[in-house]
Design an enzyme around this catalytic site. Structure first.
Site, PDB file in Angstrom:
ATOM      1  CB  CYS A  40       1.523  -3.871  12.293  1.00 28.72           C
ATOM      2  SG  CYS A  40       3.131  -4.458  11.724  1.00 28.72           S
ATOM      3  CG  HIS A  72      -5.059  -2.854   5.304  1.00 25.49           C
ATOM      4  ND1 HIS A  72      -3.687  -2.758   5.281  1.00 25.49           N
ATOM      5  CD2 HIS A  72      -5.392  -3.561   4.197  1.00 25.49           C
ATOM      6  CE1 HIS A  72      -3.219  -3.380   4.213  1.00 25.49           C
ATOM      7  NE2 HIS A  72      -4.245  -3.878   3.543  1.00 25.49           N
ATOM      8  CG  ASN A 122      -4.400   1.424   4.259  1.00 27.60           C
ATOM      9  OD1 ASN A 122      -3.865   0.622   5.012  1.00 27.60           O
ATOM     10  ND2 ASN A 122      -3.747   1.970   3.254  1.00 27.60           N
ATOM     11  N   GLY A 150      -4.403  -1.234  -1.212  1.00 22.60           N
ATOM     12  CA  GLY A 150      -4.480  -1.461  -2.646  1.00 22.60           C
ATOM     13  C   GLY A 150      -4.792  -0.259  -3.503  1.00 22.60           C
ATOM     14  N   GLY A 192      -0.645   3.869   0.387  1.00 20.74           N
ATOM     15  CA  GLY A 192       0.598   3.389   0.968  1.00 20.74           C
ATOM     16  C   GLY A 192       1.717   3.265  -0.034  1.00 20.74           C
ATOM     17  NE  ARG A 193       2.016  -2.422  -0.874  1.00 21.09           N
ATOM     18  CZ  ARG A 193       1.547  -3.568  -1.332  1.00 21.09           C
ATOM     19  NH1 ARG A 193       2.366  -4.437  -1.896  1.00 21.09           N
ATOM     20  NH2 ARG A 193       0.267  -3.868  -1.232  1.00 21.09           N
TER      21      ARG A 193
END
Length: 332
Positions: A99, A170, A210, A212, A233-234
């Site tokens: 994060c 990520h 992780n 995109g 994710g999104r």
């Protein structure tokens, strides 16, 4: 490697996202996939030690398999928080080393710890000693001026030496100086080849990618390239029907559930009623449902009804039913 429930489910996971993947979001997502591994939003170790533990850690048993993501940099605090959290029945405890937010940097945890792999190893070892379930790490490929091809292998080697067998990577650097947390999700370029290469170098580790990923086709491509798992994710949040409803069949090879987004809405109504009966607000649940009909006729009406009415005093399931009627009217 012997696969436990969380590791088996990690073939595809819904990524931990601050302010998004709370218990209401996870319950919704579980109605759409039996198999995808669900993560909490990050909870800091000090918050668990000194805050409202039930509010931070309680979850519905239907959410399994579910993993808790912890933030912190003090091995003793993380060990204590891990012991407390384990009693709630999580299937995995994950340490956040990814994060990039300002509050994370000021607390010396999250992505800034990519610069201190030895400290991360100490934290991981302490958590493993305190946990009855698997401890994992989610990280970036590097931060700021670091060279990922030098930093990431050393990080994986050092932290895996403390007993971590599973990492989610990520595939972007985190720029802690000069970019906002939002920009850190988009601006630094993705380096999928580096993450794929790490799987070849560290074949004994379970590595998930992780960053995109926006479709099940992309998930399959990364798995076919050798990755053990993929985090979405999104895309899983903003268009959950497209990502989650077919995941059990496409990614895990199971028979299709046959559920559609409309059925998921009906299944959410009893949950909403229980939440309201316990003193909760409708909008706390429905804010996670806005994307259920993304790209479909009636989606605008669905969003509009919920956005305008869910926060009104006394709002209840009738708001959701009225919003659903907007979708059904276009399907007729």
């Amino acid at each position: 490697m012997i696969l436990n429930a969380a590791t088996a489910a990690a073939r595809m996971a819904s990524a931990p996202m601050m302010d998004w993947t709370d218990r209401h979001c996870r319950y919704l997502h579980r109605l759409m996939s039996r198999r995808v591994l669900l993560y909490t939003e990050m909870v800091t170790a000090p918050a668990i030690l000194h805050g409202d533990r039930d509010r931070l850690l309680a979850f519905d048993p239907a959410e399994h398999p579910v993993a808790l993501q912890l933030g912190g940099s003090d091995p003793h605090e993380l060990a204590r928080a891990t012991r407390i959290a384990a009693d709630y029945g999580y299937d995995e405890i994950n340490l956040n080393i990814g994060c990039p937010s300002d509050r994370v940097q000021s607390g010396c945890f999250g992505a800034v710890l990519m610069e201190q792999p030895d400290l991360v190893a100490d934290c991981a070892a302490a958590m493993i000693a305190a946990s009855p379930v698997e401890v994992t790490v989610k990280c970036r490929i590097g931060v700021d001026e670091q060279e990922p091809r030098e930093v990431l292998p050393r990080f994986l080697e050092t932290v895996s030496g403390a007993g971590i067998d599973r990492f989610a990577i990520h595939a972007r650097k985190a720029w802690l100086q000069g970019l906002s947390p939002k920009q850190n999700r988009d601006v630094p370029p993705l380096d999928y080849p580096l993450v794929h290469e790490m799987k070849q170098v560290f074949a004994h580790l379970h590595l998930s990618l992780n960053g995109g990923v926006t479709s099940l086709d992309e998930v399959q491509n990364h798995l076919a390239a050798g990755m053990d798992g993929v985090m979405v994710g999104r895309a899983a949040y903003h268009d959950p029907a497209a990502i989650l409803l077919a995941a059990d069949q496409v990614i895990f090879g199971e028979p299709p559930s046959g559920r559609c987004a409309e059925q998921v809405v009906h299944l959410m109504l009893p949950y909403i009623e229980r939440h309201l009966a316990s003193g909760g607000k409708l909008g706390q649940v429905t804010r996670h449902m806005l994307g259920l009909f993304a790209g479909r006729p009636g989606a605008r009406g669905w969003r509009q009804v919920i956005s305008e009415a869910a926060h009104r005093p006394g709002a209840g399931p009738e708001v959701v039913e009225a919003a659903l009627s907007e979708v059904m009217a276009h399907a007729a």
